[in-house]
Design a protein around this motif. Structure first.
Motif, PDB file in Angstrom:
ATOM      1  N   ALA A  64      -0.378 -14.957  25.588  1.00 40.79           N
ATOM      2  CA  ALA A  64      -0.003 -15.437  26.858  1.00 40.79           C
ATOM      3  C   ALA A  64       1.719 -15.749  27.628  1.00 40.79           C
ATOM      4  CB  ALA A  64      -0.897 -16.807  26.886  1.00 40.79           C
ATOM      5  N   ALA A  65       2.307 -16.671  26.640  1.00 44.09           N
ATOM      6  CA  ALA A  65       3.317 -16.749  27.562  1.00 44.09           C
ATOM      7  C   ALA A  65       4.202 -15.947  27.726  1.00 44.09           C
ATOM      8  CB  ALA A  65       3.644 -18.178  26.107  1.00 44.09           C
ATOM      9  N   ALA A  66       4.259 -14.960  26.444  1.00 48.22           N
ATOM     10  CA  ALA A  66       4.905 -13.718  26.793  1.00 48.22           C
ATOM     11  C   ALA A  66       5.151 -12.449  27.436  1.00 48.22           C
ATOM     12  CB  ALA A  66       5.383 -13.108  24.821  1.00 48.22           C
ATOM     13  N   TYR A  67       3.735 -12.186  27.888  1.00 47.98           N
ATOM     14  CA  TYR A  67       3.031 -11.582  28.579  1.00 47.98           C
ATOM     15  C   TYR A  67       3.710 -11.851  29.998  1.00 47.98           C
ATOM     16  CZ  TYR A  67      -0.421  -8.690  26.138  1.00 47.98           C
ATOM     17  OH  TYR A  67      -0.162  -7.559  25.266  1.00 47.98           O
ATOM     18  N   VAL A  68       3.348 -13.119  30.235  1.00 48.49           N
ATOM     19  CA  VAL A  68       3.946 -14.077  31.729  1.00 48.49           C
ATOM     20  C   VAL A  68       5.425 -13.397  31.823  1.00 48.49           C
ATOM     21  CG1 VAL A  68       4.469 -16.219  32.986  1.00 48.49           C
ATOM     22  CG2 VAL A  68       2.080 -15.440  32.239  1.00 48.49           C
ATOM     23  N   LEU A  69       6.093 -14.134  31.013  1.00 48.95           N
ATOM     24  CA  LEU A  69       7.540 -13.567  31.093  1.00 48.95           C
ATOM     25  C   LEU A  69       8.160 -12.040  31.280  1.00 48.95           C
ATOM     26  CD1 LEU A  69       8.799 -16.334  28.502  1.00 48.95           C
ATOM     27  CD2 LEU A  69       9.882 -15.962  30.713  1.00 48.95           C
ATOM     28  N   ARG A  70       7.133 -11.342  30.652  1.00 54.92           N
ATOM     29  CA  ARG A  70       7.237 -10.079  31.077  1.00 54.92           C
ATOM     30  C   ARG A  70       6.889  -9.423  31.947  1.00 54.92           C
ATOM     31  NH1 ARG A  70       4.327  -8.328  25.334  1.00 54.92           N
ATOM     32  NH2 ARG A  70       5.172  -5.899  25.734  1.00 54.92           N
ATOM     33  N   PHE A  71       5.383  -9.975  32.867  1.00 52.67           N
ATOM     34  CA  PHE A  71       5.244  -9.582  33.511  1.00 52.67           C
ATOM     35  C   PHE A  71       6.182  -9.722  34.982  1.00 52.67           C
ATOM     36  CE2 PHE A  71       1.042  -8.885  32.267  1.00 52.67           C
ATOM     37  CZ  PHE A  71       0.029  -7.400  33.015  1.00 52.67           C
ATOM     38  N   ILE A  72       6.788 -10.753  34.776  1.00 51.35           N
ATOM     39  CA  ILE A  72       7.941 -11.255  35.723  1.00 51.35           C
ATOM     40  C   ILE A  72       9.427 -10.452  35.331  1.00 51.35           C
ATOM     41  CG2 ILE A  72       9.514 -13.676  36.475  1.00 51.35           C
ATOM     42  CD1 ILE A  72       6.614 -13.841  37.122  1.00 51.35           C
ATOM     43  N   ASN A  73       9.603  -9.851  34.981  1.00 50.03           N
ATOM     44  CA  ASN A  73      10.786  -9.752  34.324  1.00 50.03           C
ATOM     45  C   ASN A  73      11.045  -8.206  34.724  1.00 50.03           C
ATOM     46  OD1 ASN A  73      12.716 -11.498  34.511  1.00 50.03           O
ATOM     47  ND2 ASN A  73      12.389 -12.198  32.414  1.00 50.03           N
ATOM     48  N   GLN A  74       9.215  -6.986  33.843  1.00 49.30           N
ATOM     49  CA  GLN A  74       9.881  -5.795  34.459  1.00 49.30           C
ATOM     50  C   GLN A  74       8.752  -5.494  34.927  1.00 49.30           C
ATOM     51  OE1 GLN A  74       9.711  -6.323  29.880  1.00 49.30           O
ATOM     52  NE2 GLN A  74       7.784  -5.362  29.963  1.00 49.30           N
ATOM     53  N   THR A  75       7.744  -6.338  35.892  1.00 48.78           N
ATOM     54  CA  THR A  75       7.217  -5.857  36.918  1.00 48.78           C
ATOM     55  C   THR A  75       7.669  -6.296  38.558  1.00 48.78           C
ATOM     56  OG1 THR A  75       5.122  -6.849  36.393  1.00 48.78           O
ATOM     57  CG2 THR A  75       4.986  -5.193  35.019  1.00 48.78           C
ATOM     58  N   ALA A 126     -12.870 -18.087  37.405  1.00 51.19           N
ATOM     59  CA  ALA A 126     -12.088 -18.337  36.226  1.00 51.19           C
ATOM     60  C   ALA A 126     -12.876 -16.964  35.294  1.00 51.19           C
ATOM     61  CB  ALA A 126     -12.768 -19.462  35.500  1.00 51.19           C
ATOM     62  N   GLN A 127     -14.115 -16.071  35.779  1.00 58.03           N
ATOM     63  CA  GLN A 127     -14.386 -14.676  34.985  1.00 58.03           C
ATOM     64  C   GLN A 127     -12.875 -13.689  34.927  1.00 58.03           C
ATOM     65  OE1 GLN A 127     -17.735 -14.958  36.045  1.00 58.03           O
ATOM     66  NE2 GLN A 127     -19.184 -16.912  34.993  1.00 58.03           N
ATOM     67  N   GLN A 128     -12.604 -14.209  36.240  1.00 58.00           N
ATOM     68  CA  GLN A 128     -11.389 -12.657  36.471  1.00 58.00           C
ATOM     69  C   GLN A 128     -10.339 -13.163  35.287  1.00 58.00           C
ATOM     70  OE1 GLN A 128     -10.641 -11.626  40.137  1.00 58.00           O
ATOM     71  NE2 GLN A 128     -12.471 -12.773  41.162  1.00 58.00           N
ATOM     72  N   LYS A 129     -10.592 -14.311  34.953  1.00 53.21           N
ATOM     73  CA  LYS A 129      -9.025 -13.912  33.629  1.00 53.21           C
ATOM     74  C   LYS A 129      -9.134 -12.741  32.107  1.00 53.21           C
ATOM     75  CE  LYS A 129      -9.929 -15.941  29.104  1.00 53.21           C
ATOM     76  NZ  LYS A 129     -10.001 -17.081  28.256  1.00 53.21           N
ATOM     77  N   ALA A 130      -7.993 -12.096  32.562  1.00 50.12           N
ATOM     78  CA  ALA A 130      -7.682 -10.282  31.601  1.00 50.12           C
ATOM     79  C   ALA A 130      -7.402 -10.902  29.721  1.00 50.12           C
ATOM     80  CB  ALA A 130      -6.582 -10.569  32.291  1.00 50.12           C
ATOM     81  N   ASP A 131      -8.350 -10.541  29.492  1.00 52.79           N
ATOM     82  CA  ASP A 131      -8.425 -10.112  28.425  1.00 52.79           C
ATOM     83  C   ASP A 131      -7.070  -9.778  27.613  1.00 52.79           C
ATOM     84  OD1 ASP A 131      -9.231  -7.732  27.873  1.00 52.79           O
ATOM     85  OD2 ASP A 131     -10.711  -7.791  28.103  1.00 52.79           O
ATOM     86  N   ASP A 132      -6.807  -9.647  26.293  1.00 52.29           N
ATOM     87  CA  ASP A 132      -5.246  -9.060  25.365  1.00 52.29           C
ATOM     88  C   ASP A 132      -5.613  -7.515  26.216  1.00 52.29           C
ATOM     89  OD1 ASP A 132      -5.066 -11.778  24.679  1.00 52.29           O
ATOM     90  OD2 ASP A 132      -5.049 -11.796  22.439  1.00 52.29           O
ATOM     91  N   THR A 146      -2.061  -3.428  29.067  1.00 45.53           N
ATOM     92  CA  THR A 146      -2.711  -2.042  29.588  1.00 45.53           C
ATOM     93  C   THR A 146      -1.790  -1.977  31.437  1.00 45.53           C
ATOM     94  OG1 THR A 146      -5.530  -1.646  28.920  1.00 45.53           O
ATOM     95  CG2 THR A 146      -4.743  -0.079  30.397  1.00 45.53           C
ATOM     96  N   ALA A 147      -2.631  -3.714  31.769  1.00 40.37           N
ATOM     97  CA  ALA A 147      -1.421  -3.482  32.703  1.00 40.37           C
ATOM     98  C   ALA A 147      -0.165  -3.314  33.227  1.00 40.37           C
ATOM     99  CB  ALA A 147      -2.332  -4.741  34.069  1.00 40.37           C
ATOM    100  N   LEU A 148       0.142  -4.581  31.269  1.00 34.96           N
ATOM    101  CA  LEU A 148       1.977  -4.510  31.750  1.00 34.96           C
ATOM    102  C   LEU A 148       2.399  -3.105  31.790  1.00 34.96           C
ATOM    103  CD1 LEU A 148       4.059  -6.393  31.125  1.00 34.96           C
ATOM    104  CD2 LEU A 148       4.005  -6.098  28.929  1.00 34.96           C
TER     105      LEU A 148
END
Length: 759
Positions: A7-18, A441-447, A452-454
């Motif tokens: 999850a943390a790795a995803y956050v960093l990538r969403f911030i830096n590349q989207t 909280a049910q809107q939480k994205a699964d992996d 796909t979103a990333l």
């Protein structure tokens, strides 16, 4: 990357590349704060950190929402005007009345215009109406109608902790516009939801039974067997004072204060009070700890910050006992480890953001500091203030049922059930968490969705950023308007003589629109393809760059040269300022072009999109080097002009020259200034700290061998100290100080003791 959870790795990538906005949540102990620090250090985007309250902003290292966006303290209605009648006590602002507050200072406007990433911490306390007001403000000042004016937003917080505060009369107004008071009820979030990412690895607890009870408490699914398990720990007559290491968690401030005061009063030793050192601007309402800290030997205390030094002797919430005390020295004993440490003071900084004139990067300026011991009495604390703390042992008093989620916060402070004492049985009624929050909280994205979103958002970000690098309609229009403006000038005006220059450059800029338009269509085609041919795209971007860069670069040279020339004329301030705005837009275009070329290359080479790979020296120093070369060329052409005291200063910003404030530890910053041979007083003044604090930094630098004591104290003093320390083995310096009185100051004793620890 560090050993991140996915999850943390995803956050960093969403911030830096989207450009996708993100809601980062996770219960207590999952490492949100650590991730926040890492994002700030590694992102290539211009970042601003805000929080709903002064204390939260201070702890996140940012500023308050109200001060950043110049919002009054009021209830905001997301419409142009008010309909109907309202309670006279509720101060109401609409979009029309809000506009009046947007007469923002030039410095703030620059920060808002240059902002690319906005981080909102402690978002559980952020009200829906305030978030819509922020959105409206960003759109207005940035003249951009997309959500948040095109700024990417990272929301961080745990919605099951502190809810937003809304008075009844305010809710009477707001409920006509909002379903609820939380940030996700804001119109801007409902229409453009951020991607919901939860950090789930818990670093605080490892006991499975306890973790499952906590999750059930959190999700309103607590079972009677959970309650029975917890109620095994009930001991109504438990006395915290006779059980060292236990802290009482209670619901009300008055109760916690009374417990601490009583326990302190029961100790027979003499009390000593400590006060903060405050320099510069540091308003009382954001004091992070009580101004007066009164302690006695034997008192139970806890730390309220993590130890920033490499030794990591304590963490937020660690308890200990005062072993010895003097007005200048506090020693704390940790019984579990059988270890004693001296407590250092901690620095809190009140900052504001500004834009570096040359690089256009957003930087922090320290307005004032508050330096105090990061400890407080710890026989008791309120649940509210225990947020973010970790305890090994706690006696929990949750008899009075209160806000949803508070029981969860209280229990989740503990590492395990072994350290739990309940002062009264838990009643199952009324520990419900807020239903609305659980629904959200049910809107939480699964992996799978995250991946796909990333992919999708990264492609969009690449396309937008590359196209942005070659889009010059607005810039060309600005040149046209500038050239056109000369017509209104009389023949005597300063501007009159420069109209040919302006027309020539406006025409040059206009000739770039057709070829750039063609290139943009080519980019659209390439990005519409099923699979991205990144190598080919990077090749095309390079070719286009090679064609366009010389033109944009020439225009930048032209404006800087003209600015240099005009700065030598009298009565030309308005003209100079007009050129300055044009130059700001021109250099922004050059930077975007350089950035696009670099981004295409980084992606084609399969490298990570982050600050380290994207921000090159050439991009960073482009404008500065341009200014230097324009100066040299100007002087070579006008040899008769001896370089007078730089004329730019005539119209330049009267604001003071600011130093670049890199993200370094407070010790490193002092050490660098010390190496520049500055005096202790000068270092203190420059760092907005007291000389006292700088002296304590020097003691630490002596202990780590970075500074030699002989460079700080005269030789005869060092010799005298060496004599005084012969055969000295105590932990505390108090006896020495008593023995030698005024012959040595506390700082001299400390420095010498620090120098001994080397041998």
């Amino acid at each position: 990357m560090h050993n991140h959870s996915d999850a943390a790795a995803y956050v960093l990538r969403f911030i830096n590349q989207t450009s996708q906005s993100v809601f980062l949540t996770g219960q207590a102990g999952t490492g949100k704060t650590t991730l926040l620090r890492e994002i700030i250090q590694t992102t290539h985007k211009n970042t601003v950190v805000v929080a709903p309250t002064g204390i939260a902003a201070l702890n996140a290292g940012g500023v308050t929402i109200h001060s950043m966006f110049q919002l009054p303290l009021a209830t905001f209605i997301p419409e142009a005007a008010v309909h109907g009648t309202f309670h006279e006590n509720a101060r109401i602002e609409t979009r029309d009345t809000l506009r009046r507050h947007f007469k923002v200072s030039g410095q703030k406007q620059a920060v808002i215009r240059n902002m690319e990433l906005l981080i909102v911490d402690e978002v559980s306390m952020l009200r829906a109406d305030l978030l819509d007001a922020m959105d409206f403000m960003l759109q207005s000042v940035r003249k951009n109608k997309t959500p948040f004016g095109g700024v990417q937003v990272l929301f961080i917080g745990d919605l099951l902790q502190l809810p937003p505060v809304v008075k009844n009369e305010e809710w009477d107004v707001l409920r006509k516009y909002y379903r609820g008071k939380f940030f996700f009820n804001a119109r801007v979030v409902a229409q453009h939801p951020p991607i919901y990412i939860e950090l789930s690895k818990i670093y605080r607890q490892s006991d499975d039974l306890f973790i499952s009870i906590l999750n059930n408490l959190r999700n309103n699914t607590i079972t009677s067997s959970d309650v029975n398990t917890l109620n095994r720990y009930v001991k109504p007559s438990f006395d915290v004072e006779s059980h060292p290491g236990f802290i009482t968690l209670t619901t009300h401030n008055a109760k916690a204060d009374a417990l601490n005061t009583r326990a302190l009063g029961n100790l027979s030793q003499r009390a000593i009070s400590f006060y903060p050192e405050i320099t510069g601007e540091f308003p009382e309402k954001i004091f992070p700890v009580d101004e007066t800290l009164t302690l006695k030997e034997g008192a139970q205390i806890m730390f309220i910050k993590n130890d920033l030094s490499p030794e990591k002797e304590y963490y937020n919430g660690k308890t200990g006992r005062i072993k010895s005390l003097s007005p200048e020295e506090i020693l704390v004993y940790f019984p579990e480890e059988d270890k004693t440490i001296e407590v250092d003071r901690y620095e809190w900084r009140n900052i504001r953001y500004y834009v570096d004139e040359v690089t256009k990067e957003i930087r922090e300026e320290i307005l004032g500091t508050f330096v105090h011991y990061p400890i407080k009495l710890a026989w008791a604390i309120t649940v509210h203030k225990s947020q973010g703390l970790t305890f090994d042992k706690a006696a929990i008093d949750v008899s009075n049922v209160f806000a949803p989620g508070q029981a969860y916060v209280a229990f989740s402070r503990l590492r395990s059930l072994n350290g739990l004492i309940l002062l009264s049985p838990l009643q199952i009624n009324g520990i419900a968490s807020d239903e609305e929050v659980l629904r959200y909280a049910q809107q939480k994205a699964d992996d799978e969705n995250l991946e796909t979103a990333l992919q999708h958002q990264t492609r969009r970000y690449l396309a937008d950023t590359l196209k942005d690098g070659f889009t010059w309609k607005d810039l060309s229009q600005m040149w046209r308007n500038h050239a056109f403006g000369y017509r209104e000038e009389g023949p005597k005006s300063v501007k009159h003589n420069h109209s040919d220059w302006a027309k020539r450059n406006a025409d040059l800029m206009a000739t770039l629109l057709e070829p750039s338009g063609k290139f943009l269509l080519q980019l659209d085609r390439l990005f519409a393809a099923e699979s991205l041919e990144m190598d080919f795209i990077a090749e095309r971007v390079d070719a286009a760059y090679d064609y366009f860069f010389p033109f944009l670069d020439k225009l930048e040279t032209e404006i800087l040269t003209k600015l240099h020339e005009i700065s030598r004329l009298k009565k030309a301030k308005a003209f100079y300022e007009e050129l300055l705005l044009l130059e700001e837009m021109q250099v922004k275009a050059v930077r975007k072009l350089l950035h696009a070329k670099q981004l295409a290359a980084v992606v084609a080479q399969g490298k990570e999109i982050c600050k380290e790979n994207l921000v090159t020296d050439f991009i960073r120093k482009y404008r500065q080097q341009k200014i230097e070369s324009v100066k040299m060329a100007f002087l070579a052409q006008h040899a008769e002009l001896i370089e007078d005291d730089a004329p730019e200063t005539r119209y330049a910003n009267p604001g003071k020259k600011r130093k670049k404030e890199p993200k370094k530890s407070t010790l490193e910053e002092t050490f660098e200034l010390w190496q520049q041979q500055l005096s202790i007083e000068d270092i203190a003044a420059q760092r907005k700290l007291t000389p006292q604090t700088i002296l304590s930094h020097l003691s630490k630098l002596i202990a780590s061998k970075q500074v030699n004591i002989r460079d700080v104290l005269p030789e005869d003093k060092v010799i005298a100290l060496a004599r005084a320390f012969v055969g000295y083995t105590e932990e505390t310096l108090q006896p020495l100080k008593e023995k030698y009185g005024d012959e040595f100051t506390w700082d001299e004793l400390r420095m010498f003791k620090a120098s001994l620890s080397l041998r």
